[in-house]
Design an enzyme around this catalytic site. Structure first.
Site, PDB file in Angstrom:
ATOM      1  N   CYS A 252      -0.685  12.544   3.902  1.00 18.17           N
ATOM      2  CA  CYS A 252      -0.281  11.363   4.665  1.00 18.17           C
ATOM      3  C   CYS A 252       1.221  11.107   4.635  1.00 18.17           C
ATOM      4  O   CYS A 252       1.699  10.181   5.288  1.00 18.17           O
ATOM      5  CB  CYS A 252      -1.035  10.134   4.155  1.00 18.17           C
ATOM      6  SG  CYS A 252      -2.819  10.376   4.182  1.00 18.17           S
TER       7      CYS A 252
ATOM      8  N   HIS B  61      -4.983   4.111   9.618  1.00 19.27           N
ATOM      9  CA  HIS B  61      -4.223   5.143   8.917  1.00 19.27           C
ATOM     10  C   HIS B  61      -4.176   6.388   9.784  1.00 19.27           C
ATOM     11  O   HIS B  61      -5.183   7.083   9.943  1.00 19.27           O
ATOM     12  CB  HIS B  61      -4.866   5.445   7.567  1.00 19.27           C
ATOM     13  CG  HIS B  61      -3.970   6.197   6.637  1.00 19.27           C
ATOM     14  ND1 HIS B  61      -2.926   6.979   7.066  1.00 19.27           N
ATOM     15  CD2 HIS B  61      -3.961   6.284   5.269  1.00 19.27           C
ATOM     16  CE1 HIS B  61      -2.319   7.519   6.026  1.00 19.27           C
ATOM     17  NE2 HIS B  61      -2.922   7.105   4.928  1.00 19.27           N
TER      18      HIS B  61
ATOM     19  N   PHE C  72      -2.256  12.394  -0.509  1.00 21.19           N
ATOM     20  CA  PHE C  72      -3.088  13.136  -1.455  1.00 21.19           C
ATOM     21  C   PHE C  72      -2.282  14.323  -1.993  1.00 21.19           C
ATOM     22  O   PHE C  72      -1.491  14.938  -1.281  1.00 21.19           O
ATOM     23  CB  PHE C  72      -4.339  13.674  -0.758  1.00 21.19           C
ATOM     24  CG  PHE C  72      -5.420  12.649  -0.544  1.00 21.19           C
ATOM     25  CD1 PHE C  72      -5.283  11.344  -0.971  1.00 21.19           C
ATOM     26  CD2 PHE C  72      -6.604  13.011   0.089  1.00 21.19           C
ATOM     27  CE1 PHE C  72      -6.293  10.412  -0.781  1.00 21.19           C
ATOM     28  CE2 PHE C  72      -7.626  12.088   0.288  1.00 21.19           C
ATOM     29  CZ  PHE C  72      -7.462  10.783  -0.144  1.00 21.19           C
TER      30      PHE C  72
ATOM     31  N   HIS D 102       3.600   1.865   2.665  1.00 14.55           N
ATOM     32  CA  HIS D 102       2.507   2.769   3.017  1.00 14.55           C
ATOM     33  C   HIS D 102       1.243   1.945   3.251  1.00 14.55           C
ATOM     34  O   HIS D 102       0.531   2.184   4.223  1.00 14.55           O
ATOM     35  CB  HIS D 102       2.307   3.784   1.891  1.00 14.55           C
ATOM     36  CG  HIS D 102       1.408   4.906   2.237  1.00 14.55           C
ATOM     37  ND1 HIS D 102       1.626   5.744   3.316  1.00 14.55           N
ATOM     38  CD2 HIS D 102       0.265   5.364   1.644  1.00 14.55           C
ATOM     39  CE1 HIS D 102       0.671   6.650   3.381  1.00 14.55           C
ATOM     40  NE2 HIS D 102      -0.173   6.442   2.376  1.00 14.55           N
TER      41      HIS D 102
ATOM     42  N   LYS E 236      -0.665  -0.601   9.060  1.00 14.81           N
ATOM     43  CA  LYS E 236      -2.013  -0.029   9.071  1.00 14.81           C
ATOM     44  C   LYS E 236      -3.102  -1.069   9.336  1.00 14.81           C
ATOM     45  O   LYS E 236      -4.227  -0.702   9.678  1.00 14.81           O
ATOM     46  CB  LYS E 236      -2.261   0.725   7.774  1.00 14.81           C
ATOM     47  CG  LYS E 236      -1.424   1.998   7.661  1.00 14.81           C
ATOM     48  CD  LYS E 236      -1.761   2.784   6.412  1.00 14.81           C
ATOM     49  CE  LYS E 236      -0.996   4.096   6.345  1.00 14.81           C
ATOM     50  NZ  LYS E 236       0.454   3.903   6.108  1.00 14.81           N
TER      51      LYS E 236
ATOM     52  N   GLU F 288       1.547   0.560  -5.176  1.00 16.67           N
ATOM     53  CA  GLU F 288       2.753   0.273  -4.395  1.00 16.67           C
ATOM     54  C   GLU F 288       3.282  -1.125  -4.695  1.00 16.67           C
ATOM     55  O   GLU F 288       4.499  -1.335  -4.829  1.00 16.67           O
ATOM     56  CB  GLU F 288       2.445   0.436  -2.904  1.00 16.67           C
ATOM     57  CG  GLU F 288       3.680   0.579  -2.048  1.00 16.67           C
ATOM     58  CD  GLU F 288       3.372   1.014  -0.629  1.00 16.67           C
ATOM     59  OE1 GLU F 288       4.320   1.326   0.095  1.00 16.67           O
ATOM     60  OE2 GLU F 288       2.175   1.042  -0.236  1.00 16.67           O
TER      61      GLU F 288
END
Length: 409
Positions: free
Chosen positions: A161, A336, A396, A301, A331, A312
């Site tokens: 991502c 996403h 990831f 994010h 998002k 975060e």
């Protein structure tokens, strides 16, 4: 960074709409684009965020539409807008001095799934001879280079991502090395497929609010329960400031710093204290010759998952204890968009700087103990003169990427 780089063009194709203005209006409205997805009927999670009303008419050249995976189609449309906004014409540039870097988490996954089903149902005769050129992860960059006649460096990055943000960093390094004069940095993905949706649901990453998709993606909210799959593409055009000035191209903002680190902690779970992200923020600020006191805004994010948002928020809260920057996540509106997210959110960060406006974080009601303490923009857009903004992207595999944009060189 060796040189400050100018952002001279942006192109966006997202669930918010086709084009930068449509996407910007959607995120500023703060209304989710999540809907029940007919392609996912019967799966545990059957809703996604899709690009609305996308067709061949959005592409610069529709004669070979059937050759491209959906993710590549979105990329081609975004690139066309980016070139228009940068006042660039491929027939007029030196193609050997133009670079292209595209980030993607899954390549042409839709093509792979469709063709695999055909192989199972009809055997080899049912398989398209263009399966590999539609699916292979490098082919988004390959097809765009072919479409635009780019003969300089052409690369594909894959850091889950964070892929789109990694593409921007790679493009900036090519410019710094003098290997090109213009660089197109992009992210694209279309992972709203049965296999991807089922796999993410199986690992518990997706929101299960099948009865209320519009309120499923809720970054930093106390009731968040997972992300919503989205699709999209973004293209950001970078040039050295002197090159942009020589062709009288006004910058939208400047890329003044960047950094990337690895957690080396877990395949999917971020480091609980956010050590990798913390180092990336500090390294990006160092490369921008800035400190935490200089940061006005963070485009987070903000996935709407328990672990990402906790990590975060912890990093932001501890790095900015006395001077908290405004924070938002797109998002909640766009879902996403996977490998496209880093490039899409970088483009939105630049637009926030350009328009002195921060879009709200959709669906936020209130924090829990792990996400409290943020100056989260909610409800409506916030007008604010911004000088320095960060864009966070995590992936990831423990990838952490931070981009620093400014209104000043």
């Amino acid at each position: 960074m060796a040189d400050t780089l100018a952002v001279t063009g942006i192109g966006l194709v997202t669930p918010g709409g086709i084009g930068t203005e449509a996407t910007w209006q959607a995120v500023c409205a703060g209304r989710s684009t999540a809907r029940t997805d007919p392609e996912l009927t019967g799966l545990p999670v059957d809703f996604t965020c899709r690009v609305p009303d996308f067709s061949a008419d959005a592409l610069p050249d529709t004669r070979q539409l059937w050759r491209y995976d959906r993710s590549t189609q979105l990329l081609l449309a975004a690139a066309a807008e980016a070139l228009r906004s940068a006042h660039l014409e491929p027939t007029a540039w030196d193609p050997t001095r133009v670079a292209l870097v595209v980030g993607s988490a899954a390549g042409g996954i839709s093509t792979l799934e469709i063709q695999h089903r055909k192989l199972l149902d009809h055997g080899v005769p049912g398989l398209s001879p263009l399966t590999l050129t539609g699916y292979l992860p490098n082919m988004a960059a390959g097809h765009l280079a072919l479409a635009l006649g780019i003969t300089g460096p052409s690369l594909q990055t894959s850091t889950a991502c964070a892929s789109g943000a990694s593409a921007i960093i790679a493009a900036s390094l090519l410019l710094d090395a003098g290997l090109c004069d213009i660089a197109l940095a992009a992210g694209c993905d279309a992972m709203n497929t049965p296999l991807c949706a089922a796999a993410f649901a199986k690992m518990g990453a997706l929101s299960r609010r099948t009865d209320d998709p519009a309120h499923a993606s809720r970054p930093f909210d106390k009731d968040r329960d997972g992300f919503v799959l989205g699709e999209g593409a973004a293209v950001v055009i970078l040039e050295r400031t002197a090159h942009a000035a020589a062709r009288h191209a006004p910058p939208s903002a400047y890329l003044v710093g960047h950094a990337t680190t690895s957690d080396a902690h877990h395949p999917t779970t971020p480091h609980p204290q956010g050590n990798g992200l913390r180092r990336a923020v500090l390294q990006a600020l160092h490369s921008a010759d800035a400190t935490t006191h200089d940061v006005d805004h963070i485009n987070a994010h903000g996935t709407s998952t328990r672990l990402n948002d906790r990590t975060e928020a912890t990093v932001i809260r501890t790095l900015f204890p006395s001077h908290p920057p405004s924070v938002t996540s797109a998002k909640g509106v766009l879902g996403h968009t996977m490998g496209a997210a880093g490039a899409i959110e970088a483009a939105l960060t630049v637009t926030s700087l350009q328009r002195a406006t921060i879009p709200p974080t959709a669906n936020f009601v209130g924090p829990d103990a792990t996400t409290t303490g943020l100056d989260l923009v909610t409800g409506r857009p916030r007008r604010h003169n911004l000088t320095l903004a960060l864009s966070h992207s995590l992936g990831f595999g423990g990838h952490n990427t931070v981009l620093a944009f400014s209104t000043r060189t």
